[in-house]
Design an enzyme around this catalytic site. Structure first.
Site, PDB file in Angstrom:
ATOM      1  N   GLU A 180       0.761  -7.920  -0.144  1.00 12.60           N
ATOM      2  CA  GLU A 180       0.689  -9.146   0.470  1.00 12.60           C
ATOM      3  C   GLU A 180      -0.894  -9.450  -0.103  1.00 12.60           C
ATOM      4  O   GLU A 180      -1.375 -10.329  -0.807  1.00 12.60           O
ATOM      5  CB  GLU A 180       0.722  -9.681   1.783  1.00 12.60           C
ATOM      6  CG  GLU A 180       2.223  -9.747   2.108  1.00 12.60           C
ATOM      7  CD  GLU A 180       3.198  -8.273   2.764  1.00 12.60           C
ATOM      8  OE1 GLU A 180       4.404  -8.633   2.151  1.00 12.60           O
ATOM      9  OE2 GLU A 180       2.026  -7.696   2.560  1.00 12.60           O
ATOM     10  N   ASP A 203       4.573   4.095   7.181  1.00 11.47           N
ATOM     11  CA  ASP A 203       5.194   5.253   7.194  1.00 11.47           C
ATOM     12  C   ASP A 203       4.604   5.646   5.448  1.00 11.47           C
ATOM     13  O   ASP A 203       3.576   5.224   5.180  1.00 11.47           O
ATOM     14  CB  ASP A 203       6.855   4.529   6.384  1.00 11.47           C
ATOM     15  CG  ASP A 203       6.249   3.671   5.399  1.00 11.47           C
ATOM     16  OD1 ASP A 203       7.149   3.917   3.759  1.00 11.47           O
ATOM     17  OD2 ASP A 203       5.922   2.654   5.515  1.00 11.47           O
TER      18      ASP A 203
END
Length: 232
Positions: A180, A203
């Site tokens: 984004e 992650d």
């Protein structure tokens, strides 16, 4: 009201935190804000306004990806005259010196999205964070003894993507991948507003380590505190 936000004029503060997950928006409002009012439930994309240390702040979910955040940022700016937009989101680390749960301040954002090609043609526009917000977040991290890393991130158009470019990006100093920030920074530049992305590593693309969905929703508190302190 705008097309995707059901708020009336005046219901949204000048400074808005932007989590992708609407449930994270609710968590932030329930956990950190006082005098909370829910101003939006359209499409389940919750929006709340409350106060943090006496300062009026809003939190608006944006969904995932460039098209979705572009809708909400456009409407927040054009329909509600929002001045400061602070993304609070997750990202995937692509360097070995960046660890899961680290906090990243995105100074700028590279991308494979066509958003800027459509707007600028052959020009490679480089959208960046507002320096004032960046400095405020960095100073807040120092005061709270929260380690942060500032640098370049990569805004990807696909979540499940070919990893062939990851090594090259990492070698050029890119810290992490998300979906984004390029859109946020480009729209802020277009409309003369201030924007910053504060990201938590959820992650690791290289090691495979990851957090759970519940952790991503409710435990990235260092990032949230820095965003709220920056909003002051």
């Amino acid at each position: 009201m705008s097309v995707h936000i059901g708020a009336e004029k005046g219901q949204i503060a000048e400074t808005v935190l932007l989590p992708g997950d609407p449930l994270r928006a609710k968590y932030i409002a329930d956990t950190y804000l006082e005098n909370v009012e829910c101003y939006n439930e359209v499409r389940g994309m919750y929006g709340f306004t409350g106060t943090y240390k006496g300062k009026r702040v809003s939190v608006q979910g944006t969904g995932m990806g460039v098209p979705s955040i572009s809708i909400y940022v456009n409407e927040l700016i054009r329909s509600y005259d929002v001045k400061n937009l602070i993304r609070v989101g997750s990202c995937g680390a692509i360097r070995k010196d960046v660890n899961v749960r680290d906090v990243i301040l995105a100074m700028t954002s590279s991308t494979d999205s066509q958003i800027n090609r459509v707007a600028f043609g052959s020009i490679d526009f480089a959208p960046c964070a507002d320096f004032g917000l960046l400095k405020a977040a960095y100073d807040a991290a120092s005061e709270r003894n929260i380690p942060v890393t500032a640098g370049n991130v990569f805004t990807a158009d696909q979540f499940y993507n070919d990893d062939s470019q990851i090594e090259k990006l990492a070698k050029h100093g890119v810290l992490a991948v998300e979906m984004e920030t390029t859109a946020l920074y480009t729209l802020a530049a277009k409309f003369g507003r201030k924007a910053l992305s504060i990201l938590t590593v959820s992650d690791h693309v290289i090691t495979g380590e990851e957090t759970t969905a519940e952790e991503r929703q409710t435990t990235f508190n260092d990032m949230i505190l820095l965003a709220l302190d920056t909003a002051l």
